[in-house]
Design an enzyme around this catalytic site. Structure first.
Site, PDB file in Angstrom:
ATOM      1  N   ARG A  87       0.852  -1.180   0.000  1.00  0.00           N
ATOM      2  CA  ARG A  87       0.000   0.000   0.000  1.00  0.00           C
ATOM      3  C   ARG A  87       0.893   1.236   0.000  1.00  0.00           C
ATOM      4  O   ARG A  87       1.807   1.350   0.821  1.00  0.00           O
ATOM      5  CB  ARG A  87      -0.870   0.010   1.245  1.00  0.00           C
ATOM      6  CG  ARG A  87      -1.671   1.273   1.336  1.00  0.00           C
ATOM      7  CD  ARG A  87      -2.386   1.375   2.634  1.00  0.00           C
ATOM      8  NE  ARG A  87      -3.148   2.594   2.661  1.00  0.00           N
ATOM      9  CZ  ARG A  87      -3.361   3.305   3.753  1.00  0.00           C
ATOM     10  NH1 ARG A  87      -2.881   2.915   4.898  1.00  0.00           N
ATOM     11  NH2 ARG A  87      -4.069   4.397   3.689  1.00  0.00           N
ATOM     12  N   HIS A 176      -8.181   6.788   0.347  1.00  0.00           N
ATOM     13  CA  HIS A 176      -9.088   5.642   0.567  1.00  0.00           C
ATOM     14  C   HIS A 176      -9.574   5.052  -0.762  1.00  0.00           C
ATOM     15  O   HIS A 176     -10.607   4.383  -0.794  1.00  0.00           O
ATOM     16  CB  HIS A 176     -10.354   6.061   1.358  1.00  0.00           C
ATOM     17  CG  HIS A 176     -10.108   6.368   2.801  1.00  0.00           C
ATOM     18  ND1 HIS A 176     -10.828   7.316   3.474  1.00  0.00           N
ATOM     19  CD2 HIS A 176      -9.244   5.840   3.695  1.00  0.00           C
ATOM     20  CE1 HIS A 176     -10.422   7.371   4.734  1.00  0.00           C
ATOM     21  NE2 HIS A 176      -9.453   6.490   4.894  1.00  0.00           N
ATOM     22  N   ARG A 237      -8.983  14.070  13.333  1.00  0.00           N
ATOM     23  CA  ARG A 237      -8.816  15.157  12.353  1.00  0.00           C
ATOM     24  C   ARG A 237     -10.087  16.003  12.296  1.00  0.00           C
ATOM     25  O   ARG A 237     -11.193  15.465  12.321  1.00  0.00           O
ATOM     26  CB  ARG A 237      -8.541  14.602  10.961  1.00  0.00           C
ATOM     27  CG  ARG A 237      -7.221  13.879  10.843  1.00  0.00           C
ATOM     28  CD  ARG A 237      -6.959  13.462   9.391  1.00  0.00           C
ATOM     29  NE  ARG A 237      -6.027  12.353   9.353  1.00  0.00           N
ATOM     30  CZ  ARG A 237      -6.181  11.266   8.601  1.00  0.00           C
ATOM     31  NH1 ARG A 237      -7.231  11.145   7.796  1.00  0.00           N
ATOM     32  NH2 ARG A 237      -5.284  10.313   8.637  1.00  0.00           N
ATOM     33  N   GLU A 381      -9.314  -3.790   2.050  1.00  0.00           N
ATOM     34  CA  GLU A 381      -8.287  -3.169   1.207  1.00  0.00           C
ATOM     35  C   GLU A 381      -7.178  -4.159   0.874  1.00  0.00           C
ATOM     36  O   GLU A 381      -6.640  -4.143  -0.230  1.00  0.00           O
ATOM     37  CB  GLU A 381      -7.721  -1.927   1.911  1.00  0.00           C
ATOM     38  CG  GLU A 381      -8.730  -0.791   1.929  1.00  0.00           C
ATOM     39  CD  GLU A 381      -8.428   0.280   2.957  1.00  0.00           C
ATOM     40  OE1 GLU A 381      -8.710   0.036   4.150  1.00  0.00           O
ATOM     41  OE2 GLU A 381      -7.936   1.346   2.592  1.00  0.00           O
TER      42      GLU A 381
END
Ligand code: ADP
Length: 395
Positions: A87, A176, A237, A381
């Site tokens: 990734r 994402h 965040r 993922e």
């Protein structure tokens, strides 16, 4: 040909997550996490079948940790490892799809590092260590940003002077992408629609959160921007704030850029609003006990999420369904219900019975009869990275 084995590696600055995937099985053959790398508390945890194990590796770096993972992988793969998928967070405008790792692609990933100073260098640590340990294996990079390279220019440009885009790459990239791509394909399969002729809204809600508008299998808009800070309220965040907040805090409180960076990335979001936790499960429990901060954090989270989804709907010709995924999206009936309640103008409504019933790890339809689809689709993922790696092995 026997079913092939792919090792998927996701490297952070002090951690390595890994999963060994066999193309014939949906469950991971082996998975694990090396954490606190570079510190005296460095540890490796792994799981194979139902068995869990761990090892203390004081002061291990990425290379030492991966060297420990190697015999575990070889044993779980029966000595037959066919490729490694990494990734990589930021592919800039250079990478519109996964690529094989070679000298050229590695230097392009290095060149993208200024756009993701926290993430790409960490991803590169894992890649470089893996290439040293497995020099003869095909290794592939799969980028979080690549799926969003189909955004039209009116969706990816900021209203800033052009030279900042042309000379410095200041634009919206989105993240994402691997998850948005995976769940939209799964949703189309579940709905019996061709992915190439369908339109979806996706809410990926984990520690990081983003929305995405997907038309005919392509990303057309997404809520994250130049960095993963833009858009939704997340664990720590802030998501969108007035950009003048920076100068306001500098002027009125004398804060430095580093302090403001830390505020917006680490101390804000659910944690900042609630004053309690960045973890949605904890906030839901606190809300039940009447905690005012937790209650407010959940209200703001859902309202801002719904607003983002409504904005994303501008990119769709029609709505074939809304998909919830990520730890929160997959597991929180409360968040799904509160979010959809703000979206009546899109015609969305839940079957509240169905909303509380999807069991952990399973997909399900949760919309009320006669209303547009709302689906819960677990993301994976690692599986998507393995599929991309397999595809490049064949290429
Ligand atoms: P990451 O982005 O790190 O992969 P995840 O996708 O695992 O994170 O999502 C983590 C979030 O999911 C946390 O806020 C966690 O509290 C939340 N979550 C997990 N299970 C539940 C649940 N049953 N109800 C509400 N939130 C949950």
């Amino acid at each position: 040909m026997p079913a092939r084995n792919i090792l998927v590696i996701n490297c952070g600055s002090s951690s390595i997550k890994f999963a060994l995937i066999n193309e014939a099985h949906s469950d991971f053959v082996l998975s694990g996490l090396a954490e606190r790398l570079g510190s005296p508390d460095a540890q490796l945890h792994w799981q194979r079948g139902g068995e869990k194990d761990s090892l203390i590796l004081p002061n291990a770096d990425h290379r030492v940790a991966l060297a420990q993972v190697l015999p575990l992988v070889q044993s779980a793969a029966g000595g037959q490892l066919h490729g490694i998928g990494h990734r990589v967070v930021h592919g800039g405008e250079h990478f519109t799809a996964a690529c094989r790792l070679d000298a050229l692609s590695l230097s392009a990933i290095r060149a993208t590092a200024p756009l993701a100073p926290l993430h790409n260098p960490a991803n590169l640590l894992g890649i470089e260590a893996a290439i040293k340990l497995f020099p003869n294996l095909t290794q592939v990079a799969v980028f979080d940003t690549a799926f969003h390279q189909t955004l039209p220019e009116h969706a990816y440009r900021y209203a800033l002077p052009e030279y900042l885009y042309r000379e410095h790459g200041v634009r919206r990239y989105g993240f994402h992408g691997t998850s948005h791509r995976y769940v939209s394909q799964r949703a189309a399969e579940l709905a019996g629609l061709p992915i190439g002729n369908s339109s979806w809204l996706v809410a990926h809600l984990g520690n990081g959160c983003s929305t995405c508008a997907i038309v005919d299998g392509q990303s057309r808009d997404t809520s994250m921007g130049l960095t993963p800070l833009e858009g939704l309220v997340m664990g720590t965040r802030s998501g969108d704030v007035d950009p003048n907040l920076h100068s306001h805090l500098a002027r009125t409180l004398g804060w430095s850029l580093e302090q403001i960076d830390t505020l917006l990335n680490k101390d804000s979001g659910l944690l900042g609003l609630s004053g309690l936790s960045n973890d949605m499960r904890s906030l839901e429990q606190a809300r039940e006990q009447g905690h005012a901060g937790a209650t407010l954090a959940i209200e703001v989270f859902c309202y801002r999420l719904a607003k983002s989804l409504a904005a994303m709907s501008c990119a769709l010709p029609q709505l074939d369904g809304l998909i919830f995924t990520g730890g929160i999206g997959e597991n929180s009936p409360l968040i799904r219900s509160k979010t959809v309640a703000h979206l009546q103008l899109l015609g969305l409504a839940l079957d509240e019975q169905a909303n509380v019933s999807p069991v952990r790890g399973a997909s399900g339809a949760i919309h009320a009869p006669g209303h547009p689809r709302v689906l819960v689709v677990p993301t994976n993922e690692e599986h998507q990275i393995a599929l991309d790696t397999l595809e490049l092995l064949e290429a």
